[in-house]
Design an enzyme around this catalytic site. Structure first.
Site, PDB file in Angstrom:
ATOM      1  N   PHE A 294     -53.885  86.480 -22.961  1.00 43.31           N
ATOM      2  CA  PHE A 294     -53.663  85.123 -22.468  1.00 43.31           C
ATOM      3  C   PHE A 294     -53.539  84.218 -23.684  1.00 43.31           C
ATOM      4  O   PHE A 294     -54.471  84.106 -24.483  1.00 43.31           O
ATOM      5  CB  PHE A 294     -54.821  84.639 -21.585  1.00 43.31           C
ATOM      6  N   GLU A 295     -52.392  83.591 -23.817  1.00 47.22           N
ATOM      7  CA  GLU A 295     -52.183  82.582 -24.846  1.00 47.22           C
ATOM      8  C   GLU A 295     -51.289  81.495 -24.272  1.00 47.22           C
ATOM      9  O   GLU A 295     -50.269  81.804 -23.637  1.00 47.22           O
ATOM     10  CB  GLU A 295     -51.499  83.152 -26.089  1.00 47.22           C
ATOM     11  N   ILE A 296     -51.648  80.258 -24.479  1.00 52.92           N
ATOM     12  CA  ILE A 296     -50.731  79.136 -24.280  1.00 52.92           C
ATOM     13  C   ILE A 296     -50.712  78.424 -25.614  1.00 52.92           C
ATOM     14  O   ILE A 296     -51.738  77.898 -26.058  1.00 52.92           O
ATOM     15  CB  ILE A 296     -51.191  78.192 -23.156  1.00 52.92           C
TER      16      ILE A 296
END
Length: 395
Positions: A294-296
């Site tokens: 999960f990366e934003i």
């Protein structure tokens, strides 16, 4: 003379259309401008171009290339009218065999966020996506969807890697029962996500990205635009889960990082997050990292000279193959050292699960997001979590 030339060059769209569709080519001579032979070449060029434009209407639904790219946009639905205004995309690295997990993840993220915001999807694969994969995926979103082929030089183990040494390293990890110990494609993926995904042509139009993987779950409604949040609050990297890396997969990574820091002290940010990475000022690595499935985040950081010099230095050591350096510690160390800690962000209100760990919001965040997870079932403050270390930096 000027007026005469202007009159000789005048021709209407109706005249050109008649040239395209006239059953008798000689009728074209009725158009006044062909009276002079010196304009005939220009006229024929214009006529040909307009004929193509009239007979083959422009469409942006499908693009193709014979090189290393495979572009295909969702033609099953109109372009979305969503709230999303950021220059951003949802990035999905997947194989054809991942289809069921891909569909599940898309359904989660579309339902909890993207059906309202309409951000485009970009799918990447080291092999061409099948027609069945594309057809199934395109049914899950009304947003634009594109499919790209990863260039082989960005994916496969480089020729300069000493295969005998790499094999020896894999065998040692297998003997120690380390996950993905002898898996070369997994190492290819880690290296690609560390230093190449943001260079892919399909991602060049975008600044921000949200990384998505097969078989993940989102538990809460995302009631705002995370991309806008990053942009408006001058954030660069966002995460939901943080814990300790398995030291046996990266035995020489921190020594290599320290070597880079000694060579390039100018890249180390003031007010950095070294205290998240180390308990003794950087002498040793405490193994904390952000779980990068999960990366934003802002791709301008990965595209920067600082980060690329860092990745190239790591890559030159061969640790992605001689050991099993993951993109999670690589991204985390870079973000913690080269960014002010104020540019990191814990998305504590986004409920997320990637087996076997999950983050579930609490309190008002849980209520606001109408979360379906058990707020007590969260990794946040478990013994293996690094969230407490992260939060301590801001106290």
């Amino acid at each position: 003379m000027k007026l005469r030339r202007e009159r000789e060059c005048e021709i209407s769209a109706v005249d050109l259309r008649s040239l395209c569709f006239s059953p008798n080519p000689k009728s074209a001579m009725n158009v006044s401008v062909v009276g002079r032979k010196r304009y005939l070449t220009i006229l024929l060029f214009l006529v040909g171009a307009l004929c193509i434009r009239l007979l083959i209407p422009f469409t942006s639904s499908t693009f193709s290339s014979t090189s290393d790219q495979d572009f295909s946009y969702n033609t099953n639905a109109p372009l979305p009218i969503g709230k999303g205004t950021a220059n951003a995309t949802l990035v999905f690295l997947a194989r054809n065999s991942d289809l069921s997990g891909v569909i599940s993840s898309m359904q989660h993220l579309e339902e909890k966020f993207n059906k309202e915001y309409g951000y485009p999807w970009v799918f990447l694969n080291e092999e061409p996506f099948s027609d069945d994969f594309k057809t199934a995926v395109q049914k899950e979103s009304s947003a634009p969807i594109s499919f790209g082929l990863i260039p082989s030089e960005d994916w496969y183990q480089p020729d300069w890697i000493d295969e005998e040494r790499a094999t020896e390293g894999r065998d040692k990890m297998k003997a120690a029962n380390i996950i993905y110990a002898d898996n070369v494609p997994y190492r290819n993926m880690c290296r690609f996500n560390s230093g190449f995904f943001y260079k892919h042509p399909l991602l060049q139009p975008y600044r921000y990205y949200w990384r998505v993987e097969p078989d993940i779950k989102y538990f809460c409604d995302v009631t705002y635009d995370p991309f806008d949040y990053l942009r408006d609050n001058k954030k660069t990297y966002g995460f939901t889960i943080s814990f300790y890396e398995w030291e046996k997969t990266i035995p020489t990574l921190w020594a290599t990082v320290k070597e880079f820091m000694a060579l390039h002290p100018e890249h180390i940010a003031s007010e950095n997050a070294m205290n998240y990475l180390s308990d003794n000022g950087g002498d040793t690595y405490n193994l904390c990292h952000f779980w990068s499935n999960f990366e934003i985040a802002d791709m301008d950081f990965w595209r920067s000279e600082t980060y690329n010099s860092f990745f190239n230095f790591l890559d030159s050591k061969g640790g992605f193959y001689y050991e099993r350096w993951g993109d999670a510690p690589v991204h985390s160390i870079a973000a913690a050292l080269f960014l002010p800690k104020s540019q990191l962000h814990f998305f504590r209100d986004i409920g997320y699960r990637h087996e076997p760990f999950q983050h579930c919001p609490k309190g008002d965040d849980w209520v606001r997001g109408r979360c379906t997870c058990n707020s007590h079932d969260t990794l946040d403050y478990a013994p293996q979590s690094c969230i407490s270390r992260y939060e301590k930096m801001f106290q």
